[in-house]
Design a protein around this motif. Structure first.
Motif, PDB file in Angstrom:
ATOM      1  N   GLN A   7       0.823  -1.206   0.000  1.00 51.88           N
ATOM      2  CA  GLN A   7       0.000   0.000   0.000  1.00 51.88           C
ATOM      3  C   GLN A   7       0.860   1.260   0.000  1.00 51.88           C
ATOM      4  O   GLN A   7       0.477   2.276  -0.596  1.00 51.88           O
ATOM      5  CB  GLN A   7      -0.933   0.003   1.224  1.00 51.88           C
ATOM      6  CG  GLN A   7      -1.997   1.085   1.166  1.00 51.88           C
ATOM      7  CD  GLN A   7      -2.873   0.969  -0.065  1.00 51.88           C
ATOM      8  OE1 GLN A   7      -3.365  -0.116  -0.393  1.00 51.88           O
ATOM      9  NE2 GLN A   7      -3.070   2.080  -0.767  1.00 51.88           N
ATOM     10  N   VAL A   8       1.999   1.206   0.658  1.00 49.67           N
ATOM     11  CA  VAL A   8       2.920   2.344   0.625  1.00 49.67           C
ATOM     12  C   VAL A   8       3.344   2.636  -0.810  1.00 49.67           C
ATOM     13  O   VAL A   8       3.391   3.796  -1.247  1.00 49.67           O
ATOM     14  CB  VAL A   8       4.151   2.075   1.518  1.00 49.67           C
ATOM     15  CG1 VAL A   8       5.246   3.109   1.253  1.00 49.67           C
ATOM     16  CG2 VAL A   8       3.755   2.113   2.987  1.00 49.67           C
ATOM     17  N   TYR A   9       3.664   1.558  -1.570  1.00 52.87           N
ATOM     18  CA  TYR A   9       4.006   1.747  -2.984  1.00 52.87           C
ATOM     19  C   TYR A   9       2.859   2.435  -3.725  1.00 52.87           C
ATOM     20  O   TYR A   9       3.060   3.407  -4.471  1.00 52.87           O
ATOM     21  CB  TYR A   9       4.310   0.401  -3.643  1.00 52.87           C
ATOM     22  CG  TYR A   9       5.696  -0.130  -3.389  1.00 52.87           C
ATOM     23  CD1 TYR A   9       6.819   0.595  -3.740  1.00 52.87           C
ATOM     24  CD2 TYR A   9       5.884  -1.386  -2.806  1.00 52.87           C
ATOM     25  CE1 TYR A   9       8.094   0.098  -3.514  1.00 52.87           C
ATOM     26  CE2 TYR A   9       7.150  -1.890  -2.578  1.00 52.87           C
ATOM     27  CZ  TYR A   9       8.252  -1.136  -2.935  1.00 52.87           C
ATOM     28  OH  TYR A   9       9.516  -1.632  -2.712  1.00 52.87           O
ATOM     29  N   TYR A  10       1.655   1.897  -3.545  1.00 56.16           N
ATOM     30  CA  TYR A  10       0.510   2.473  -4.248  1.00 56.16           C
ATOM     31  C   TYR A  10       0.296   3.934  -3.877  1.00 56.16           C
ATOM     32  O   TYR A  10       0.069   4.783  -4.743  1.00 56.16           O
ATOM     33  CB  TYR A  10      -0.757   1.661  -3.938  1.00 56.16           C
ATOM     34  CG  TYR A  10      -0.975   0.487  -4.850  1.00 56.16           C
ATOM     35  CD1 TYR A  10      -1.158   0.671  -6.222  1.00 56.16           C
ATOM     36  CD2 TYR A  10      -1.000  -0.815  -4.349  1.00 56.16           C
ATOM     37  CE1 TYR A  10      -1.358  -0.409  -7.059  1.00 56.16           C
ATOM     38  CE2 TYR A  10      -1.196  -1.898  -5.188  1.00 56.16           C
ATOM     39  CZ  TYR A  10      -1.379  -1.691  -6.546  1.00 56.16           C
ATOM     40  OH  TYR A  10      -1.574  -2.766  -7.378  1.00 56.16           O
ATOM     41  N   ASP A  11       0.366   4.233  -2.591  1.00 57.05           N
ATOM     42  CA  ASP A  11       0.148   5.615  -2.143  1.00 57.05           C
ATOM     43  C   ASP A  11       1.114   6.571  -2.829  1.00 57.05           C
ATOM     44  O   ASP A  11       0.729   7.647  -3.300  1.00 57.05           O
ATOM     45  CB  ASP A  11       0.302   5.709  -0.621  1.00 57.05           C
ATOM     46  CG  ASP A  11      -0.839   5.033   0.127  1.00 57.05           C
ATOM     47  OD1 ASP A  11      -1.861   4.736  -0.522  1.00 57.05           O
ATOM     48  OD2 ASP A  11      -0.699   4.803   1.344  1.00 57.05           O
TER      49      ASP A  11
END
Length: 281
Positions: A7-11
């Motif tokens: 999710q950090v990547y996506y954010d």
């Protein structure tokens, strides 16, 4: 958690996409601005520059290529899924010791792999590593290379490449590419190095035996066409050092008996980031 990492990547990539669009909108507004707005200096304000988001936007725009340090298949799958959904391709998975588990997916995605030859079990993430990893990746049509982050092992990558012949039956020519042409392709510098061709940098090693043999010795080394190493010249230098060492030892022995001056040399210090001396304590 690993889901949190995803999710950090996506954010960050979502923010980068919005950042990139803001700059595109800004430049479009500038092009469409009236002469009056230019005269009155009422042009739209530029977005605040963010170097991190700028770098990620370059990835989204396929202007910057990703090399990802990885081990486990779930991590590899995760990042390929992120890349696919965001519209870019992972250039290289490095180390990738569980690549053999997802080689078909890597080939479909278009990623390359730079693996260790047969290292395993030095930490939990690599407990499933196998020596056939390179051969399996290569067999799926993936641009495959062997690497090492050990200074000593990196000096003998030709012998590491030979393990692909032993484990997996890769042909000798293709195995040698694991440490020559294929790494150059993954680094996107194969137009300059990685093979011998007219117009490329003359970075060449001449061996006295088969390059994949443990008995092979480098006879000459050239970088940009300049000879930096010659085995005959090296032997001559070693002999000179042997004689010089003997001369210095004899001079020191005589000086200890009061016969002559002890040898001395002005030392030239080479400072590193971890050098401790009276100057930086």
């Amino acid at each position: 958690t690993r889901m949190g990492v995803e999710q950090v990547y996506y954010d960050h990539f979502y923010r980068a996409r919005e950042y990139d669009q803001a700059w595109k909108d800004y430049h479009r507004s500038l092009r469409n601005s009236s002469r009056k707005a230019r005269r009155n200096n009422t042009l739209p304000a530029a977005p605040r520059r963010d170097l991190e988001l700028e770098t990620l936007a370059q990835i989204l725009n396929k202007e910057r290529f990703v090399s990802c340090h990885s081990y486990r298949q779930d991590e590899i799958n995760m990042l390929m899924h992120v890349a696919d959904s965001m519209g870019f391709t992972i250039n290289t998975f490095t180390h990738i010791l569980e690549g053999y588990k997802v080689a078909d997916k890597m080939a479909q995605h278009g990623a390359g792999g730079s693996s260790f030859s047969d290292w395993w079990a030095y930490k939990f993430e690599v407990k499933d590593a196998i020596p056939y990893n390179g051969a399996v990746l290569h067999g799926q049509g993936i641009v495959t290379a062997f690497n090492s982050d050990d200074a000593e092992m990196a000096r003998r990558l030709n012998q590491e490449a030979a393990k692909a012949v032993k484990y997996g039956g890769v042909s000798e020519e293709e195995a040698l590419k694991f440490v020559t042409l294929n790494p150059a392709k993954l680094l996107r510098i194969d137009h300059r190095v990685g093979s011998i061709a007219v117009g490329k940098d003359a970075d060449i090693v001449l061996w006295d035996d088969h390059p994949l043999s443990i008995y092979a010795r480098a006879e000459q080394t050239y970088v940009d066409g300049t000879k930096y190493y010659d085995i005959d010249g090296d032997m001559a230098k070693r002999e000179w050092m042997r004689r010089e060492r003997a001369r210095l030892v004899q001079a020191m022995k005589l000086a200890s008996k009061g016969r002559g001056t002890p040898p001395s040399e002005r030392m030239q210090f080479h400072y590193h980031c971890d050098t401790l001396s009276d100057e930086n304590r």
